[in-house]
Design a protein around this motif. Structure first.
Motif, short mmCIF file in Angstrom:
data_model
loop_
_atom_site.label_atom_id
_atom_site.label_comp_id
_atom_site.label_asym_id
_atom_site.label_seq_id
_atom_site.Cartn_x
_atom_site.Cartn_y
_atom_site.Cartn_z
N ILE A 117 0.87 -1.17 0.00
CA ILE A 117 0.00 0.00 0.00
C ILE A 117 0.90 1.22 0.00
N HIS A 118 0.90 1.97 -1.06
CA HIS A 118 1.74 3.15 -1.17
C HIS A 118 0.90 4.37 -0.78
N MET A 119 1.42 5.13 0.15
CA MET A 119 0.68 6.30 0.62
C MET A 119 1.63 7.49 0.68
N CYS A 123 -1.05 11.03 5.80
CA CYS A 123 -2.27 10.43 5.23
C CYS A 123 -2.84 9.31 6.10
N SER A 125 -1.20 6.89 7.40
CA SER A 125 -0.54 5.61 7.14
C SER A 125 -0.02 4.97 8.43
N THR A 126 0.41 5.75 9.40
CA THR A 126 0.89 5.19 10.66
C THR A 126 -0.24 4.45 11.38
N LEU A 128 -2.86 3.11 9.95
CA LEU A 128 -3.13 1.91 9.16
C LEU A 128 -2.10 0.82 9.46
N CYS A 129 -0.84 1.19 9.56
CA CYS A 129 0.21 0.21 9.89
C CYS A 129 -0.02 -0.38 11.27
N SER A 142 6.57 0.34 7.69
CA SER A 142 6.06 1.70 7.57
C SER A 142 7.13 2.63 7.02
N GLU A 143 6.90 3.14 5.85
CA GLU A 143 7.79 4.11 5.20
C GLU A 143 9.25 3.65 5.18
#
Length: 150
Positions: A117-119, A123, A125-126, A128-129, A142-143
């Motif tokens: 999943i590219h974000m 957004c 994303s943290t 979501l992770c 994560s990233e």
């Protein structure tokens, strides 16, 4: 160097950066030579991550096995966790990275199920992770930055 001795292992004694969010190279670490190894041996390590790739080399971080640097409890981003928690670096010339990938095998020919999943930044994303980390048998990165930064 021949592939069998292409992985240059260095011990990390310190690190320095003006900006933790900036990409880090081996120049940001104070290191001493440890040994040369067969890169294929890296595939058996659970505490290794790809830190960066530049025009000439790939840099892997090896952390203490008791610290899961991909875990968001250590820190929200893999790139900063690797920088701050590396005990050793493995520097591999790019011409040997393809050979290492061939030894790793195609993940689609195993029972592994991979989803990327590219974000973009800022957004959620943290969050979501952190949610995906609760799913059994799921590994979250994560990233990582290594695929997107020189």
């Amino acid at each position: 160097r021949e592939y069998e001795h292409a992985g240059h292992v260095v011990t990390v004694w310190g690190r320095s950066t003006l900006n933790l969010a900036a990409p880090h190279s081996p120049d940001n670490f104070l290191t001493t030579h440890s040994c040369y190894l067969n890169p294929t041996s890296l595939l058996s390590l659970a505490n290794i991550t790809l830190h960066s790739i530049n025009r000439t080399e790939a840099v892997f971080c090896i952390s203490n096995p008791s610290i899961r640097i991909m875990d968001s409890k250590v820190g929200p981003f893999l790139w900063s966790n690797g920088f701050l928690n590396s005990e050793k670096l493995v520097i591999l010339p790019l011409n040997h990275l393809k050979t290492l990938a061939q030894h790793a095998g195609n993940p689609h020919h195993t029972s592994l199920q991979i989803t990327m999943i590219h974000m973009t930044g800022r957004c959620v994303s943290t969050l979501l992770c952190q949610m995906f980390e609760k799913v059994p048998h799921t590994q979250v990165m994560s990233e990582p930055l290594s695929p997107s930064h020189p």
